[in-house]
Scaffold this motif. Structure first.
Motif, PDB file in Angstrom:
ATOM      1  N   ALA A 108       0.847  -1.212   0.000  1.00  0.00           N
ATOM      2  CA  ALA A 108       0.000   0.000   0.000  1.00  0.00           C
ATOM      3  C   ALA A 108       0.875   1.253   0.000  1.00  0.00           C
ATOM      4  N   TYR A 109       1.924   1.248   0.785  1.00  0.00           N
ATOM      5  CA  TYR A 109       2.832   2.414   0.842  1.00  0.00           C
ATOM      6  C   TYR A 109       3.462   2.662  -0.523  1.00  0.00           C
ATOM      7  N   GLU A 110       3.968   1.599  -1.115  1.00  0.00           N
ATOM      8  CA  GLU A 110       4.661   1.775  -2.405  1.00  0.00           C
ATOM      9  C   GLU A 110       3.691   2.252  -3.485  1.00  0.00           C
ATOM     10  N   ARG A 111       2.434   1.792  -3.379  1.00  0.00           N
ATOM     11  CA  ARG A 111       1.441   2.224  -4.377  1.00  0.00           C
ATOM     12  C   ARG A 111       1.083   3.704  -4.165  1.00  0.00           C
ATOM     13  N   VAL A 112       0.849   4.080  -2.914  1.00  0.00           N
ATOM     14  CA  VAL A 112       0.378   5.448  -2.639  1.00  0.00           C
ATOM     15  C   VAL A 112       1.515   6.474  -2.717  1.00  0.00           C
ATOM     16  N   VAL A 113       2.630   6.148  -2.111  1.00  0.00           N
ATOM     17  CA  VAL A 113       3.742   7.118  -2.080  1.00  0.00           C
ATOM     18  C   VAL A 113       4.552   7.057  -3.380  1.00  0.00           C
ATOM     19  N   GLY A 114       4.577   5.880  -3.979  1.00  0.00           N
ATOM     20  CA  GLY A 114       5.192   5.770  -5.304  1.00  0.00           C
ATOM     21  C   GLY A 114       6.686   5.494  -5.303  1.00  0.00           C
ATOM     22  N   VAL A 115       7.275   5.362  -4.123  1.00  0.00           N
ATOM     23  CA  VAL A 115       8.717   5.042  -4.076  1.00  0.00           C
ATOM     24  C   VAL A 115       8.991   4.032  -2.970  1.00  0.00           C
ATOM     25  N   GLU A 116      10.080   3.301  -3.155  1.00  0.00           N
ATOM     26  CA  GLU A 116      10.511   2.362  -2.124  1.00  0.00           C
ATOM     27  C   GLU A 116      11.429   3.097  -1.150  1.00  0.00           C
ATOM     28  N   PRO A 117      11.621   2.527   0.065  1.00  0.00           N
ATOM     29  CA  PRO A 117      12.598   3.148   0.968  1.00  0.00           C
ATOM     30  C   PRO A 117      14.000   2.979   0.389  1.00  0.00           C
ATOM     31  N   ASP A 118      14.919   3.841   0.812  1.00  0.00           N
ATOM     32  CA  ASP A 118      16.296   3.720   0.323  1.00  0.00           C
ATOM     33  C   ASP A 118      17.022   2.586   1.032  1.00  0.00           C
ATOM     34  N   ILE A 119      16.874   2.551   2.366  1.00  0.00           N
ATOM     35  CA  ILE A 119      17.440   1.427   3.120  1.00  0.00           C
ATOM     36  C   ILE A 119      16.458   1.014   4.221  1.00  0.00           C
ATOM     37  N   VAL A 120      16.689  -0.190   4.765  1.00  0.00           N
ATOM     38  CA  VAL A 120      15.819  -0.710   5.825  1.00  0.00           C
ATOM     39  C   VAL A 120      16.718  -1.261   6.943  1.00  0.00           C
ATOM     40  N   LEU A 121      16.449  -0.810   8.174  1.00  0.00           N
ATOM     41  CA  LEU A 121      17.189  -1.362   9.320  1.00  0.00           C
ATOM     42  C   LEU A 121      16.304  -2.388  10.004  1.00  0.00           C
ATOM     43  N   PHE A 122      16.926  -3.459  10.472  1.00  0.00           N
ATOM     44  CA  PHE A 122      16.173  -4.462  11.234  1.00  0.00           C
ATOM     45  C   PHE A 122      16.947  -4.773  12.511  1.00  0.00           C
ATOM     46  N   PHE A 123      16.352  -4.394  13.648  1.00  0.00           N
ATOM     47  CA  PHE A 123      16.979  -4.700  14.940  1.00  0.00           C
ATOM     48  C   PHE A 123      16.532  -6.091  15.373  1.00  0.00           C
ATOM     49  N   ASP A 124      17.476  -6.997  15.323  1.00  0.00           N
ATOM     50  CA  ASP A 124      17.204  -8.400  15.590  1.00  0.00           C
ATOM     51  C   ASP A 124      17.461  -8.681  17.071  1.00  0.00           C
ATOM     52  N   CYS A 125      16.415  -9.112  17.782  1.00  0.00           N
ATOM     53  CA  CYS A 125      16.521  -9.255  19.231  1.00  0.00           C
ATOM     54  C   CYS A 125      15.751 -10.504  19.669  1.00  0.00           C
TER      55      CYS A 125
END
Ligand SMILES: Nc1ncnc2c1ncn2[C@@H]1O[C@H](COP(=O)(O)OP(=O)(O)O)[C@@H](O)[C@H]1O
Ligand SMILES: O=c1ccn([C@@H]2O[C@H](COP(=O)(O)OP(=O)(O)O)[C@@H](O)[C@H]2O)c(=O)[nH]1
Ligand SMILES: [Mg+2]
Length: 261
Positions: free
Chosen positions: A172-189
């Motif tokens: 939904a975000y990619e459709r509405v905003v029209g762009v992907e994030p540049d990077i993604v952080l994942f805090f693994d815990c």
């Protein structure tokens, strides 16, 4: 220049000359009016929020971009980082550090939703119930809040904390905003550590209790891990060990952003 032309012709009689003068003055007036109406219309169009949304910019961004980029004037899209991890994995804590060190703007999506509850919006009670149950608010509501916040933001670097929480959110975000994030952080815990942190959070949150956190962990495994896998496949994911002290974790975060400078 107009006057010089008018005063030129001795060939014309004085009444003809006066007439010609009037015609030229009228033309000047019409031309000036045309130009000022056109300028006014262009300005109104540029500042019309609907037009800005349709074209994916706002006027302040256009102008700040021109200032930043000098002559080109092309709009630079913000550098967007999604920050993911289970409940209590340290997303918010590390975002604050990133903001302080690298000048990002922090959009905490949970906070945006909580603000909706307290601002008496039409979705307030639905959001409250969803958060209490540890479920995920509909993309329609969340994506609109994020999009509005990004558009209202002047900063060219943004952290979106705690979103997307499902593949449906992401799409939904990619459709509405029209762009992907540049990077993604994942805090693994580990789960036990996350539960311990949430139960000690002490911020008076309605979802910081053992029943809700259990449900949130189930939601995380079922719906959020597929999003994390997606970004890993796309080469955008930075997986960070979320155990240890806040300082130790930030040491792992630092090189990711330092490399972008
Ligand atoms: N490395 C850490 N060690 C111990 N407690 C932490 C650590 N990082 C954050 N916390 C605490 O754990 C709780 C949850 O952290 P928070 O940043 O709110 O996580 P999230 O946003 O992922 O839910 C907070 O009370 C925070 O102060
Ligand atoms: O994109 C989002 C972000 C949050 N939430 C809801 O808000 C709650 C709290 O989110 P927050 O990010 O504040 O929690 P954290 O992970 O930081 O503990 C979640 O459990 C969800 O119910 C949601 O539905 N969609
Ligand atoms: Mg948080």
């Amino acid at each position: 220049m107009w006057r010089r032309v008018v005063s030129l012709p001795p060939l014309l009689s004085s009444s003809n000359s006066r007439r010609l003068n009037q015609v030229i003055q009228h033309s000047q007036f019409v031309l000036l009016r045309f130009l000022s109406v056109k300028f006014w219309r262009d300005s109104v169009t540029l500042f019309n929020p609907q037009v800005q949304v349709a074209y994916g910019f706002n006027a302040s961004q256009v102008f700040s971009t021109q200032a930043e980029e000098g002559v080109s004037g092309a709009r630079r899209k913000p550098f967007v980082t999604f920050v993911l991890g289970g409940p209590g994995s340290g997303k918010g804590t590390q975002c604050t550090r990133i903001v302080n060190t690298f000048g990002f703007t922090h959009l905490n999506v949970g906070d945006l939703l909580r603000k909706e509850i307290y601002s008496d919006s039409e979705n307030g009670s639905m959001i409250l119930d969803t958060i209490k149950e540890g479920k995920i608010v509909s993309s329609e509501v969340t994506v609109k809040l994020i999009k509005n916040s990004i558009e209202a933001n002047e900063n060219s670097r943004i952290l979106v904390d705690g979103f997307p929480r499902s593949e449906e959110n992401r799409i939904a975000y990619e459709r509405v905003v029209g762009v992907e994030p540049d990077i993604v952080l994942f805090f693994d815990c580990p789960k036990e550590e996350m539960v311990k942190r949430v139960l000690n959070r002490n911020e008076g949150r309605i979802d910081d209790n053992i029943d809700t956190v259990k449900e949130r962990l189930t939601m995380f495994s079922e719906l959020n891990l597929p999003v994390i896998k997606h970004y890993s496949k796309k080469g955008k994911l930075h997986k960070i060990d979320g155990t240890g002290t806040e300082d130790e974790i930030f040491e792992r975060v630092l090189p990711i952003f330092a490399a972008l400078r």
